[in-house]
Design a protein around this motif. Structure first.
Motif, PDB file in Angstrom:
ATOM      1  N   ALA A 172       0.854  -1.192   0.000  1.00  0.00           N
ATOM      2  CA  ALA A 172       0.000   0.000   0.000  1.00  0.00           C
ATOM      3  C   ALA A 172       0.885   1.234   0.000  1.00  0.00           C
ATOM      4  N   PHE A 173       0.248   2.378  -0.178  1.00  0.00           N
ATOM      5  CA  PHE A 173       0.988   3.638  -0.268  1.00  0.00           C
ATOM      6  C   PHE A 173       0.310   4.649   0.653  1.00  0.00           C
ATOM      7  N   ALA A 174       1.050   5.189   1.610  1.00  0.00           N
ATOM      8  CA  ALA A 174       0.439   6.093   2.593  1.00  0.00           C
ATOM      9  C   ALA A 174       1.064   7.475   2.520  1.00  0.00           C
ATOM     10  N   LEU A 175       0.359   8.367   1.836  1.00  0.00           N
ATOM     11  CA  LEU A 175       0.803   9.763   1.731  1.00  0.00           C
ATOM     12  C   LEU A 175      -0.201  10.676   2.439  1.00  0.00           C
ATOM     13  N   THR A 176      -1.493  10.480   2.134  1.00  0.00           N
ATOM     14  CA  THR A 176      -2.531  11.393   2.618  1.00  0.00           C
ATOM     15  C   THR A 176      -2.704  11.319   4.136  1.00  0.00           C
ATOM     16  N   GLU A 177      -2.990  12.476   4.726  1.00  0.00           N
ATOM     17  CA  GLU A 177      -3.271  12.549   6.171  1.00  0.00           C
ATOM     18  C   GLU A 177      -4.544  13.346   6.356  1.00  0.00           C
ATOM     19  N   ALA A 180      -3.568  16.724   5.393  1.00  0.00           N
ATOM     20  CA  ALA A 180      -2.688  16.871   4.225  1.00  0.00           C
ATOM     21  C   ALA A 180      -3.215  16.009   3.091  1.00  0.00           C
ATOM     22  N   GLY A 181      -3.963  16.627   2.191  1.00  0.00           N
ATOM     23  CA  GLY A 181      -4.524  15.911   1.050  1.00  0.00           C
ATOM     24  C   GLY A 181      -3.766  16.289  -0.199  1.00  0.00           C
ATOM     25  N   SER A 182      -4.309  17.280  -0.935  1.00  0.00           N
ATOM     26  CA  SER A 182      -3.644  17.710  -2.173  1.00  0.00           C
ATOM     27  C   SER A 182      -2.296  18.368  -1.894  1.00  0.00           C
ATOM     28  N   ASP A 183      -2.123  18.846  -0.688  1.00  0.00           N
ATOM     29  CA  ASP A 183      -0.916  19.602  -0.359  1.00  0.00           C
ATOM     30  C   ASP A 183      -0.031  18.803   0.593  1.00  0.00           C
ATOM     31  N   LEU A 207      -4.365   8.644   6.265  1.00  0.00           N
ATOM     32  CA  LEU A 207      -5.784   8.455   5.938  1.00  0.00           C
ATOM     33  C   LEU A 207      -5.947   7.850   4.534  1.00  0.00           C
ATOM     34  N   TRP A 208      -7.030   7.079   4.361  1.00  0.00           N
ATOM     35  CA  TRP A 208      -7.435   6.545   3.046  1.00  0.00           C
ATOM     36  C   TRP A 208      -6.353   5.717   2.366  1.00  0.00           C
ATOM     37  N   CYS A 209      -5.670   4.934   3.127  1.00  0.00           N
ATOM     38  CA  CYS A 209      -4.595   4.134   2.549  1.00  0.00           C
ATOM     39  C   CYS A 209      -5.214   2.880   1.913  1.00  0.00           C
ATOM     40  N   ARG A 256     -15.163   3.430   4.208  1.00  0.00           N
ATOM     41  CA  ARG A 256     -16.137   2.944   3.213  1.00  0.00           C
ATOM     42  C   ARG A 256     -16.563   4.111   2.336  1.00  0.00           C
ATOM     43  N   PHE A 257     -16.865   3.821   1.065  1.00  0.00           N
ATOM     44  CA  PHE A 257     -17.080   4.893   0.093  1.00  0.00           C
ATOM     45  C   PHE A 257     -18.364   4.715  -0.692  1.00  0.00           C
ATOM     46  N   MET A 258     -18.708   5.725  -1.502  1.00  0.00           N
ATOM     47  CA  MET A 258     -19.925   5.637  -2.325  1.00  0.00           C
ATOM     48  C   MET A 258     -19.789   4.547  -3.400  1.00  0.00           C
ATOM     49  N   GLY A 262     -15.476  -2.817  -2.308  1.00  0.00           N
ATOM     50  CA  GLY A 262     -14.598  -3.893  -1.836  1.00  0.00           C
ATOM     51  C   GLY A 262     -13.220  -3.403  -1.424  1.00  0.00           C
ATOM     52  N   LEU A 263     -13.037  -2.094  -1.382  1.00  0.00           N
ATOM     53  CA  LEU A 263     -11.706  -1.558  -1.083  1.00  0.00           C
ATOM     54  C   LEU A 263     -11.313  -1.815   0.375  1.00  0.00           C
ATOM     55  N   GLU A 264     -10.081  -2.265   0.581  1.00  0.00           N
ATOM     56  CA  GLU A 264      -9.572  -2.496   1.946  1.00  0.00           C
ATOM     57  C   GLU A 264      -8.792  -1.251   2.340  1.00  0.00           C
ATOM     58  N   ASN A 265      -9.511  -0.181   2.566  1.00  0.00           N
ATOM     59  CA  ASN A 265      -8.896   1.135   2.724  1.00  0.00           C
ATOM     60  C   ASN A 265      -8.875   1.543   4.198  1.00  0.00           C
ATOM     61  N   ALA A 266      -7.730   2.053   4.666  1.00  0.00           N
ATOM     62  CA  ALA A 266      -7.582   2.226   6.120  1.00  0.00           C
ATOM     63  C   ALA A 266      -7.135   3.606   6.574  1.00  0.00           C
ATOM     64  N   ARG A 427     -11.881  11.360 -10.238  1.00  0.00           N
ATOM     65  CA  ARG A 427     -11.699  12.819 -10.355  1.00  0.00           C
ATOM     66  C   ARG A 427     -11.052  13.404  -9.101  1.00  0.00           C
ATOM     67  N   ILE A 428     -10.873  12.549  -8.073  1.00  0.00           N
ATOM     68  CA  ILE A 428     -10.337  13.038  -6.793  1.00  0.00           C
ATOM     69  C   ILE A 428      -8.932  12.509  -6.512  1.00  0.00           C
ATOM     70  N   LEU A 429      -8.720  11.207  -6.764  1.00  0.00           N
ATOM     71  CA  LEU A 429      -7.418  10.670  -6.337  1.00  0.00           C
ATOM     72  C   LEU A 429      -6.375  10.679  -7.458  1.00  0.00           C
ATOM     73  N   GLY A 431      -4.161  12.779  -7.839  1.00  0.00           N
ATOM     74  CA  GLY A 431      -4.143  14.157  -8.334  1.00  0.00           C
ATOM     75  C   GLY A 431      -5.543  14.518  -8.793  1.00  0.00           C
ATOM     76  N   SER A 432      -6.237  15.330  -7.996  1.00  0.00           N
ATOM     77  CA  SER A 432      -7.615  15.701  -8.345  1.00  0.00           C
ATOM     78  C   SER A 432      -7.627  16.508  -9.651  1.00  0.00           C
ATOM     79  N   THR A 433      -8.810  16.646 -10.210  1.00  0.00           N
ATOM     80  CA  THR A 433      -8.948  17.428 -11.440  1.00  0.00           C
ATOM     81  C   THR A 433      -8.337  18.823 -11.274  1.00  0.00           C
ATOM     82  N   ARG A 530      -4.941  33.073 -10.737  1.00  0.00           N
ATOM     83  CA  ARG A 530      -6.124  33.061 -11.627  1.00  0.00           C
ATOM     84  C   ARG A 530      -6.358  31.633 -12.107  1.00  0.00           C
ATOM     85  N   GLN A 531      -6.834  30.825 -11.187  1.00  0.00           N
ATOM     86  CA  GLN A 531      -6.933  29.397 -11.506  1.00  0.00           C
ATOM     87  C   GLN A 531      -7.928  29.113 -12.622  1.00  0.00           C
ATOM     88  N   LEU A 532      -9.015  29.878 -12.664  1.00  0.00           N
ATOM     89  CA  LEU A 532     -10.028  29.570 -13.680  1.00  0.00           C
ATOM     90  C   LEU A 532      -9.512  29.900 -15.080  1.00  0.00           C
TER      91      LEU A 532
HETATM   92  C1  LIG Z   1     -11.128   5.822  -2.416  1.00  0.00           C
HETATM   93  C2  LIG Z   1      -9.890   6.583  -2.112  1.00  0.00           C
HETATM   94  C3  LIG Z   1      -8.663   5.936  -2.145  1.00  0.00           C
HETATM   95  C4  LIG Z   1      -7.488   6.623  -1.823  1.00  0.00           C
HETATM   96  N1  LIG Z   1      -6.290   5.948  -1.785  1.00  0.00           N
HETATM   97  C5  LIG Z   1      -5.193   6.577  -1.314  1.00  0.00           C
HETATM   98  C6  LIG Z   1      -3.956   5.850  -1.097  1.00  0.00           C
HETATM   99  O1  LIG Z   1      -3.851   4.659  -1.368  1.00  0.00           O
HETATM  100  N2  LIG Z   1      -2.908   6.528  -0.560  1.00  0.00           N
HETATM  101  C7  LIG Z   1      -2.969   7.845  -0.253  1.00  0.00           C
HETATM  102  O2  LIG Z   1      -1.975   8.390   0.223  1.00  0.00           O
HETATM  103  N3  LIG Z   1      -4.109   8.572  -0.473  1.00  0.00           N
HETATM  104  C8  LIG Z   1      -5.208   7.960  -0.978  1.00  0.00           C
HETATM  105  N4  LIG Z   1      -6.375   8.670  -1.164  1.00  0.00           N
HETATM  106  C9  LIG Z   1      -6.387  10.081  -0.896  1.00  0.00           C
HETATM  107  C10 LIG Z   1      -6.462  10.922  -2.166  1.00  0.00           C
HETATM  108  O3  LIG Z   1      -5.241  10.890  -2.836  1.00  0.00           O
HETATM  109  C11 LIG Z   1      -6.900  12.332  -1.723  1.00  0.00           C
HETATM  110  O4  LIG Z   1      -8.286  12.243  -1.486  1.00  0.00           O
HETATM  111  C12 LIG Z   1      -6.573  13.386  -2.732  1.00  0.00           C
HETATM  112  O5  LIG Z   1      -5.201  13.615  -2.766  1.00  0.00           O
HETATM  113  C13 LIG Z   1      -7.277  14.710  -2.402  1.00  0.00           C
HETATM  114  O6  LIG Z   1      -7.033  15.093  -1.094  1.00  0.00           O
HETATM  115  P1  LIG Z   1      -8.250  15.456  -0.132  1.00  0.00           P
HETATM  116  O7  LIG Z   1      -9.303  14.438  -0.312  1.00  0.00           O
HETATM  117  O8  LIG Z   1      -7.733  15.692   1.215  1.00  0.00           O
HETATM  118  O9  LIG Z   1      -8.837  16.794  -0.741  1.00  0.00           O
HETATM  119  P2  LIG Z   1      -8.336  18.279  -0.442  1.00  0.00           P
HETATM  120  O10 LIG Z   1      -6.889  18.403  -0.737  1.00  0.00           O
HETATM  121  O11 LIG Z   1      -8.820  18.702   0.885  1.00  0.00           O
HETATM  122  O12 LIG Z   1      -9.135  19.049  -1.555  1.00  0.00           O
HETATM  123  C14 LIG Z   1     -10.527  19.310  -1.482  1.00  0.00           C
HETATM  124  C15 LIG Z   1     -10.926  20.005  -2.777  1.00  0.00           C
HETATM  125  O13 LIG Z   1     -10.151  21.197  -2.940  1.00  0.00           O
HETATM  126  C16 LIG Z   1      -9.443  21.167  -4.156  1.00  0.00           C
HETATM  127  N5  LIG Z   1      -8.138  21.804  -3.977  1.00  0.00           N
HETATM  128  C17 LIG Z   1      -7.148  21.454  -3.129  1.00  0.00           C
HETATM  129  N6  LIG Z   1      -6.091  22.247  -3.280  1.00  0.00           N
HETATM  130  C18 LIG Z   1      -6.417  23.135  -4.236  1.00  0.00           C
HETATM  131  C19 LIG Z   1      -5.732  24.225  -4.839  1.00  0.00           C
HETATM  132  N7  LIG Z   1      -4.484  24.559  -4.512  1.00  0.00           N
HETATM  133  N8  LIG Z   1      -6.368  24.913  -5.802  1.00  0.00           N
HETATM  134  C20 LIG Z   1      -7.616  24.586  -6.187  1.00  0.00           C
HETATM  135  N9  LIG Z   1      -8.305  23.579  -5.647  1.00  0.00           N
HETATM  136  C21 LIG Z   1      -7.711  22.855  -4.690  1.00  0.00           C
HETATM  137  C22 LIG Z   1      -9.302  19.697  -4.493  1.00  0.00           C
HETATM  138  O14 LIG Z   1      -9.124  19.481  -5.876  1.00  0.00           O
HETATM  139  C23 LIG Z   1     -10.642  19.165  -4.020  1.00  0.00           C
HETATM  140  O15 LIG Z   1     -11.615  19.411  -4.983  1.00  0.00           O
HETATM  141  C24 LIG Z   1      -7.546   7.996  -1.492  1.00  0.00           C
HETATM  142  C25 LIG Z   1      -8.788   8.657  -1.481  1.00  0.00           C
HETATM  143  C26 LIG Z   1      -9.940   7.966  -1.774  1.00  0.00           C
HETATM  144  C27 LIG Z   1     -11.240   8.687  -1.703  1.00  0.00           C
END
Ligand SMILES: Cc1cc2nc3c(=O)[nH]c(=O)nc-3n(C[C@H](O)[C@H](O)[C@H](O)COP(=O)(O)OP(=O)(O)OC[C@H]3O[C@@H](n4cnc5c(N)ncnc54)[C@H](O)[C@@H]3O)c2cc1C
Length: 641
Positions: A172-177, A180-183, A207-209, A256-258, A262-266, A427-429, A431-433, A530-532
């Protein structure tokens, strides 16, 4: 090289950007098709003739995909996994026997040693039957232990870990906390070296490993001590291979997710977890770079699975649209239905094209595919969501009904609603859109930052700035003039209207480069905020690139006498052209300012949520072993004999 100017940013923003900048790959052997695009250079040299899978490699892929398909047909029941929320042990055993836990691992380390293209073909085959199982395989190999160790591990690490994971020890890979999600720069999990230097001690919560509940090995990203760079402390993130049975690791919760039921996510807590020093991957501080490099190939899973799934979706929708008669006509013959069929089918071709292209480049090796991989991920995760939604609309009430329910009342069951729920997360993991837009925008600006960046860099000396000004004075007038002059590229040999569209793409590429340049000059370093605007620029680039690839692919097919995709391509090119025109219009006329003002009022009128404490619960199913040979996964396999 100069990076973006950071002085208009808050300290935290600047820190996050610095960490992201430090993690960018700078050395590549070849130029990127997409990077030159944003500088106004539409060069089809890398896409025509369209790169195809090597014949020998294809034969190998055909054989193994057939074996995997037969196995899945017999044993892998996506509906059952959705109902029971777990993947049955027989699947792990069967996959281990087929070698599917080490698809890309070299044979000398116990893997199948297959190409990137065949890896994606296998993932897509599994994904057709069950997305949760596909996600398990992909998290294990694309971001879990195999890929980072293959790319950055020492020989000792390869010998130690690769045979284990190839055999079926899940990783598994554990980055998210939680915070600390996208950042990733805001992560707080830390690793400190023990006094004797022999071990790292890890503390923190992840989180979400994915696979975290059943993993034997986890790649954990953690902060290691700051490094002083030019007199300033720089955050360091490092990557470690952690034995999931180590003392101090607690699975707090199975998420658990929408979809992907069957994901074993922790949610995992690490308390004073001791990790041998030799389990550091690459060098200290290189963790994020390793994760991002790994993700270049890793991101290609989503496009491949989406492309294959949408092909089947299209076939199914065609049959349904011919069968269902309302108002005296098959619904596919009403113009609304016809449009939906065309969109799904041509969209499928477009996704397959960008996916095949990026995988072919990955197999060639040494090519900068960062932008192509991000484009493929962004484009496909958005489009598959749209196509599944379109298919549900075409199915009417049956689209909203579950597969089980349809079958129970004697109708054809097609799990479109499950596929839609499963696809949403794309669209989320990885690297979100929004993050993909920012990533592509940064890379799109790279040519200009390389040329003129030091003009905006407060650390640059006067002589640096003067030299840069001189360089810009010599470069930009000619560059800009070239973008204004009509092009004499005619794409002879391309069938009409493909050649016409290629000329159009060429002219719009120049227009796009000018639009980006104008905004850089007018808005300066604040363009980054000017993200848009940047999103529209990126979306135009993505549409143009996919258009160009579709035209090149279909011409390559025509060259060898195949015309099955010609009409689809013509539809796709026309509809994409309309979208690009609209995006150009929106660049100049939009409601961005009003949105900023309104949202500022909205944000000012509410209080943020209170920070919540993570309860110290423990996931009931967790079993701890003492050494890897008794890993939870191998226990499962042993029980099965
Ligand atoms: C089913 C599932 C499996 C996953 N598996 C793993 C895994 O194996 N290992 C792991 O490490 N992580 C995992 N993740 C975590 C996933 O990588 C994160 O959900 C993702 O990186 C987004 O982080 P966040 O959910 O905290 O959203 P946030 O970072 O809180 O973002 C929320 C919203 O804000 C937007 N946003 C954030 N920053 C900016 C910005 N600078 N400018 C504009 N918009 C922004 C995002 O795009 C999003 O729409 C998993 C998540 C899910 C749901």
């Amino acid at each position: 090289m100069s990076g973006p100017d950071l002085k208009h940013l808050s300290e935290k923003e600047a820190e996050s950007l610095e960490v992201a900048e430090d993690s960018r790959e700078l050395k590549w052997k070849s130029k990127s098709f997409m990077a030159s695009f944003f500088m106004g250079d539409f060069d089809i040299g890398l896409s025509y003739p369209f790169p195809e899978q090597d014949e020998e490699d294809k034969k190998i892929g055909d054989v193994i995909c057939k074996v995997v398909e037969d196995f899945c047909q017999e044993h892998l029941d996506g509906a059952q996994i959705e109902r029971e929320g777990a993947i049955p042990a027989k699947i792990f055993k069967g996959f281990a026997e087929l070698g599917l836990f080490g698809i890309k691992i070299q044979k000398e380390y116990g893997g199948l040693g297959l190409s990137q293209t065949n890896y994606i073909r296998i993932l897509s085959t599994v994904g057709y039957f069950c997305n949760s199982t596909q996600a398990l395989l992909s998290a294990h190999q694309s971001i879990g232990v195999p890929q980072p160790i293959k790319l950055f591990g020492t020989e000792e690490q390869k010998k130690k870990f690769l045979p284990l994971v190839a055999k079926g020890h899940i990783s598994a890979f554990a980055l998210t906390e939680p915070n600390a999600g996208s950042d990733p720069a805001s992560m707080t999990t830390e690793a400190k070296l023990s006094e004797d230097g022999k071990n790292w001690i890890i503390n923190g919560v992840k989180l979400w490993c994915t696979n975290g509940v059943i993993a034997d090995l986890i790649v954990v990203m953690a902060r290691t001590p700051d490094k002083i760079v030019k007199g300033k402390a720089r955050k360091q993130i490092s990557a470690f291979v952690v034995d999931a049975r180590s003392e101090g690791i607690k699975i707090l919760h199975q998420c658990r997710f929408m979809g992907l039921k069957g994901l074993e996510n922790a949610l995992i807590k690490f308390t004073n977890v001791v990790v041998p020093a030799e389990n550091l991957i690459g060098a200290e501080g290189k963790g994020l770079k390793i994760a991002l490099t790994t993700l270049n190939d890793g991101r290609l899973g989503i496009p491949g699975v989406a492309a294959k799934g949408s092909k089947l979706l299209s076939e199914y929708c065609q049959r349904w649209a011919k069968t269902r008669v309302q108002w005296g006509k098959a619904i596919g013959e009403h113009e609304e239905g016809a449009d939906k069929l065309a969109r799904i089918d041509a969209g499928s071709l477009a996704m397959e094209t960008i996916s095949n292209y990026a995988n072919a480049l990955a197999d060639k090796g040494g090519i900068d595919i960062r932008m192509e991989a991000a484009t493929a991920k962004l484009f496909s995760s958005e489009l598959i969501w749209d196509l599944l939604d379109t298919a549900i609309q075409l199915r009417g009430g049956r689209g909203y009904e579950t597969e089980d329910s349809l079958k129970k009342r004697g109708e054809q069951g097609m799990p479109i609603e499950r596929a839609l729920r499963d696809a949403r997360v794309n669209r989320i993991l990885e690297g979100s859109t929004e993050v993909m837009h920012l990533f592509l925008a940064r890379e799109a600006l790279d040519g200009h930052l390389k040329m003129a960046g030091s003009l905006f860099d407060k650390r640059a000396s006067f002589s640096d700035k003067f030299l840069t000004l001189l360089k810009c004075g010599l470069y930009y007038p000619f560059w800009y003039l070239k973008l204004l002059l009509p092009s004499f590229k005619f794409y002879f040999g391309f069938k009409s209207p493909l050649s016409r569209y290629l000329r159009w793409i060429n002219s719009r590429t120049s227009k796009l480069a000018r639009a980006l340049f104008h905004r850089m000059v007018l808005i300066g370093p604040k363009l980054e905020k000017r993200q848009l605007t940047l999103t529209r620029i990126v979306d135009i680039g993505v549409e143009l690139v996919v258009m160009g690839l579709v035209a090149c692919r279909v011409q390559t097919e025509l060259d060898r006498g195949e015309d099955k995709n010609f009409k689809k391509a013509v539809y796709w090119l026309k509809s994409a052209r309309l979208r690009v025109d609209e995006l150009f219009r929106e660049l100049n006329n939009n409601s961005d300012k009003e949105a900023r003002e309104l949202s500022q009022d909205l944000l000012n009128s509410v209080a943020p949520f209170e920070e919540n404490e993570i309860p110290d619960i423990s996931h009931p199913n967790r079993e701890f072993g003492s050494d890897l040979s008794l890993g939870k996964q191998s226990e499962r396999l042993n029980k099965l004999g």
